[in-house]
Design a protein around this motif. Structure first.
Motif, mmCIF file in Angstrom:
data_model
loop_
_atom_site.group_PDB
_atom_site.id
_atom_site.type_symbol
_atom_site.label_atom_id
_atom_site.label_comp_id
_atom_site.label_asym_id
_atom_site.label_seq_id
_atom_site.Cartn_x
_atom_site.Cartn_y
_atom_site.Cartn_z
ATOM 1 N N MET A 1 0.837 -1.199 0.000
ATOM 2 C CA MET A 1 0.000 0.000 0.000
ATOM 3 C C MET A 1 0.874 1.251 0.000
ATOM 4 O O MET A 1 1.838 1.348 0.756
ATOM 5 C CB MET A 1 -0.902 0.022 1.238
ATOM 6 C CG MET A 1 -1.801 1.242 1.334
ATOM 7 S SD MET A 1 -2.786 1.226 2.847
ATOM 8 C CE MET A 1 -1.527 1.593 4.081
ATOM 9 N N ILE A 2 0.531 2.201 -0.861
ATOM 10 C CA ILE A 2 1.208 3.490 -0.893
ATOM 11 C C ILE A 2 0.365 4.496 -0.110
ATOM 12 O O ILE A 2 -0.840 4.628 -0.330
ATOM 13 C CB ILE A 2 1.420 3.972 -2.336
ATOM 14 C CG1 ILE A 2 2.319 2.993 -3.093
ATOM 15 C CG2 ILE A 2 2.027 5.375 -2.361
ATOM 16 C CD1 ILE A 2 2.460 3.297 -4.571
ATOM 17 N N VAL A 3 0.991 5.191 0.820
ATOM 18 C CA VAL A 3 0.325 6.230 1.599
ATOM 19 C C VAL A 3 0.677 7.579 0.989
ATOM 20 O O VAL A 3 1.852 7.876 0.760
ATOM 21 C CB VAL A 3 0.750 6.185 3.075
ATOM 22 C CG1 VAL A 3 0.091 7.319 3.860
ATOM 23 C CG2 VAL A 3 0.394 4.838 3.692
ATOM 24 N N VAL A 4 -0.332 8.392 0.724
ATOM 25 C CA VAL A 4 -0.125 9.745 0.205
ATOM 26 C C VAL A 4 -0.635 10.722 1.253
ATOM 27 O O VAL A 4 -1.754 10.575 1.758
ATOM 28 C CB VAL A 4 -0.870 9.959 -1.126
ATOM 29 C CG1 VAL A 4 -0.653 11.387 -1.632
ATOM 30 C CG2 VAL A 4 -0.404 8.946 -2.171
ATOM 31 N N ALA A 5 0.192 11.710 1.592
ATOM 32 C CA ALA A 5 -0.168 12.688 2.618
ATOM 33 C C ALA A 5 -0.211 14.083 2.012
ATOM 34 O O ALA A 5 0.705 14.481 1.285
ATOM 35 C CB ALA A 5 0.842 12.654 3.769
ATOM 36 N N GLY A 6 -1.269 14.825 2.313
ATOM 37 C CA GLY A 6 -1.327 16.200 1.838
ATOM 38 C C GLY A 6 -2.722 16.670 1.505
ATOM 39 O O GLY A 6 -3.722 16.038 1.863
ATOM 40 N N GLU A 7 -2.776 17.774 0.771
ATOM 41 C CA GLU A 7 -4.040 18.462 0.566
ATOM 42 C C GLU A 7 -4.971 17.753 -0.412
ATOM 43 O O GLU A 7 -4.542 17.143 -1.387
ATOM 44 C CB GLU A 7 -3.804 19.906 0.093
ATOM 45 C CG GLU A 7 -3.143 20.049 -1.255
ATOM 46 C CD GLU A 7 -1.641 20.268 -1.150
ATOM 47 O OE1 GLU A 7 -1.075 20.901 -2.052
ATOM 48 O OE2 GLU A 7 -1.036 19.786 -0.166
ATOM 49 N N ALA A 8 -6.260 17.860 -0.095
ATOM 50 C CA ALA A 8 -7.346 17.422 -0.976
ATOM 51 C C ALA A 8 -8.329 18.579 -0.995
ATOM 52 O O ALA A 8 -9.047 18.810 -0.024
ATOM 53 C CB ALA A 8 -7.990 16.147 -0.447
ATOM 54 N N LEU A 9 -8.348 19.313 -2.082
ATOM 55 C CA LEU A 9 -9.095 20.564 -2.125
ATOM 56 C C LEU A 9 -10.006 20.631 -3.341
ATOM 57 O O LEU A 9 -10.176 19.661 -4.064
ATOM 58 C CB LEU A 9 -8.119 21.751 -2.103
ATOM 59 C CG LEU A 9 -6.898 21.731 -3.039
ATOM 60 C CD1 LEU A 9 -7.291 22.023 -4.478
ATOM 61 C CD2 LEU A 9 -5.841 22.734 -2.578
ATOM 62 N N ILE A 10 -10.589 21.786 -3.553
ATOM 63 C CA ILE A 10 -11.443 22.018 -4.714
ATOM 64 C C ILE A 10 -10.713 22.917 -5.700
ATOM 65 O O ILE A 10 -10.190 23.973 -5.332
ATOM 66 C CB ILE A 10 -12.787 22.660 -4.302
ATOM 67 C CG1 ILE A 10 -13.712 21.613 -3.697
ATOM 68 C CG2 ILE A 10 -13.459 23.334 -5.490
ATOM 69 C CD1 ILE A 10 -14.262 20.585 -4.669
ATOM 70 N N ASP A 11 -10.643 22.462 -6.951
ATOM 71 C CA ASP A 11 -10.182 23.305 -8.044
ATOM 72 C C ASP A 11 -11.397 23.983 -8.660
ATOM 73 O O ASP A 11 -12.302 23.312 -9.184
ATOM 74 C CB ASP A 11 -9.484 22.473 -9.124
ATOM 75 C CG ASP A 11 -8.065 22.087 -8.747
ATOM 76 O OD1 ASP A 11 -7.430 22.837 -7.983
ATOM 77 O OD2 ASP A 11 -7.594 21.035 -9.217
ATOM 78 N N LEU A 12 -11.434 25.303 -8.579
ATOM 79 C CA LEU A 12 -12.472 26.059 -9.253
ATOM 80 C C LEU A 12 -11.909 26.441 -10.617
ATOM 81 O O LEU A 12 -11.116 27.373 -10.738
ATOM 82 C CB LEU A 12 -12.852 27.297 -8.436
ATOM 83 C CG LEU A 12 -14.142 28.016 -8.832
ATOM 84 C CD1 LEU A 12 -15.348 27.088 -8.677
ATOM 85 C CD2 LEU A 12 -14.324 29.267 -7.987
ATOM 86 N N VAL A 13 -12.245 25.677 -11.638
ATOM 87 C CA VAL A 13 -11.655 25.820 -12.968
ATOM 88 C C VAL A 13 -12.424 26.869 -13.761
ATOM 89 O O VAL A 13 -13.640 26.746 -13.959
ATOM 90 C CB VAL A 13 -11.649 24.478 -13.717
ATOM 91 C CG1 VAL A 13 -10.977 24.632 -15.078
ATOM 92 C CG2 VAL A 13 -10.939 23.420 -12.887
ATOM 93 N N VAL A 14 -11.702 27.906 -14.200
ATOM 94 C CA VAL A 14 -12.312 29.027 -14.910
ATOM 95 C C VAL A 14 -11.889 28.981 -16.369
ATOM 96 O O VAL A 14 -10.694 28.971 -16.683
ATOM 97 C CB VAL A 14 -11.902 30.376 -14.280
ATOM 98 C CG1 VAL A 14 -12.557 31.528 -15.022
ATOM 99 C CG2 VAL A 14 -12.279 30.405 -12.801
#
Length: 317
Positions: A1-14
């Motif tokens: 298993m690979i663990v990924v740490a960090g942000e999970a956000l919303i991209d407001l694509v314009v």
């Protein structure tokens, strides 16, 4: 298993046609890429409980990203406004103040020793923004000492947010020394080290203890400095670019997935990476470049699935 740490956000694509809210964040995009390439992956993230946070969590779950270690946070979800130009190139503006992603405490981190984790990947703003960056940095230092899994960093620098170049040079140098695998873009390095060449920077990272250094160069492909000091080059895969959102993250996910398939991630990480042969490094780079190219050919951070990648790799060979 690979663990990924960090942000999970919303991209407001314009775009000229309007705007749309889609889940994003560099580490989250890497996790989705890994899951679509059939790698077991668990995301260590702080997810807001607002509507955007629920949208992000649903997207991750739908893509088979394990959220067992995700923290449900009271703070709001971070938002990145991604504006696309006529060529599909994205520029970013961030709304991050007081957001969930950057508020890590040591008590929220899991114990990786004894878990099925073979690698820990992180990077981007998660390693740059206080107070959470220091907490994740401590996790990297602990795991580097333990030598029980491969540590991977994709710096993905954001000069529009973290503007102090000298401070970033100091941060990057220290964090590089904690990793076995480091990836950056040529744009990252051009800003961070305006008077240095890419091979010179990669060589310094190797001296700091990195086994494998990778630099992506957009349409010029990618360079990889292997543990034995040999330099490998992969051209960019021809594609019709729709936009570049998530392309670098897709490259990173493709790279890690290829290494996982070679059993090159895990305990005694330096030894495992040193055992990868020159032809295998070529295969690793080829897969990463293909995954990135396929993502560029689609709208948003929409990486391909393993069956599609394998079919194209088999055709090319």
């Amino acid at each position: 298993m690979i663990v990924v740490a960090g942000e999970a956000l919303i991209d407001l694509v314009v775009t000229p046609e309007g705007q749309r809210a889609v889940p994003g964040g560099s580490p989250a995009n890497v996790a989705v890429t890994l899951a679509r390439l059939d790698q077991p992956v668990r995301l260590l993230a702080r997810l807001g409980t607002d509507e955007y946070g629920r949208q992000v969590a649903e997207h991750l779950t739908d893509n088979r990203v394990d959220l067992e270690w995700a923290v449900r946070a009271e703070q709001p979800t971070s938002v990145a406004v991604a504006t696309l130009d006529a060529t599909g190139q994205a520029s970013y503006d961030f709304r991050l103040d007081g957001a969930a992603d950057w508020q890590w405490t040591p008590q929220e981190l899991p114990e990786l020793a004894g878990s099925p984790a073979t690698a820990l990947h992180t990077g981007s703003l998660a390693l740059a923004l206080a107070p959470g960056a220091e907490v994740l940095e401590g996790l990297l230092a602990q795991e580097r000492r333990r030598d029980g899994l491969t540590i991977s960093i994709d710096f993905n620098l954001r000069p529009s947010i973290v503007t102090d170049r000298a401070a970033e040079q100091t941060r990057v140098r220290w964090q590089v020394s904690l990793a076995h695998l480091v990836k950056a873009s040529d744009e990252d390095l051009a800003w961070l080290y305006p008077d240095r060449t890419v091979p010179d920077v990669m060589a310094e990272w190797r001296e700091l203890g990195v086994s494998c250094a990778v630099v992506t160069r957009g349409a010029e492909g990618a360079l990889l400095l292997a543990p034995d000091g040999s330099m490998h080059q992969e051209p960019a895969r021809p594609t019709t670019v729709v936009d570049t959102v998530g392309a670098g993250d897709a490259f990173t996910g493709g790279l890690l997935a290829a290494l996982a398939d070679l059993d090159a991630l895990g305990d005694r990480p330096a030894e495992r990476l040193a055992a990868v042969t020159a032809p295998q490094w070529a295969t690793v780079l080829r897969q990463a470049a293909l995954v990135a190219a396929l993502t560029c050919g689609r709208r948003g951070a929409d990486p391909p699935r393993r069956t599609e990648v394998q079919a194209l790799l088999n055709t090319a060979s």
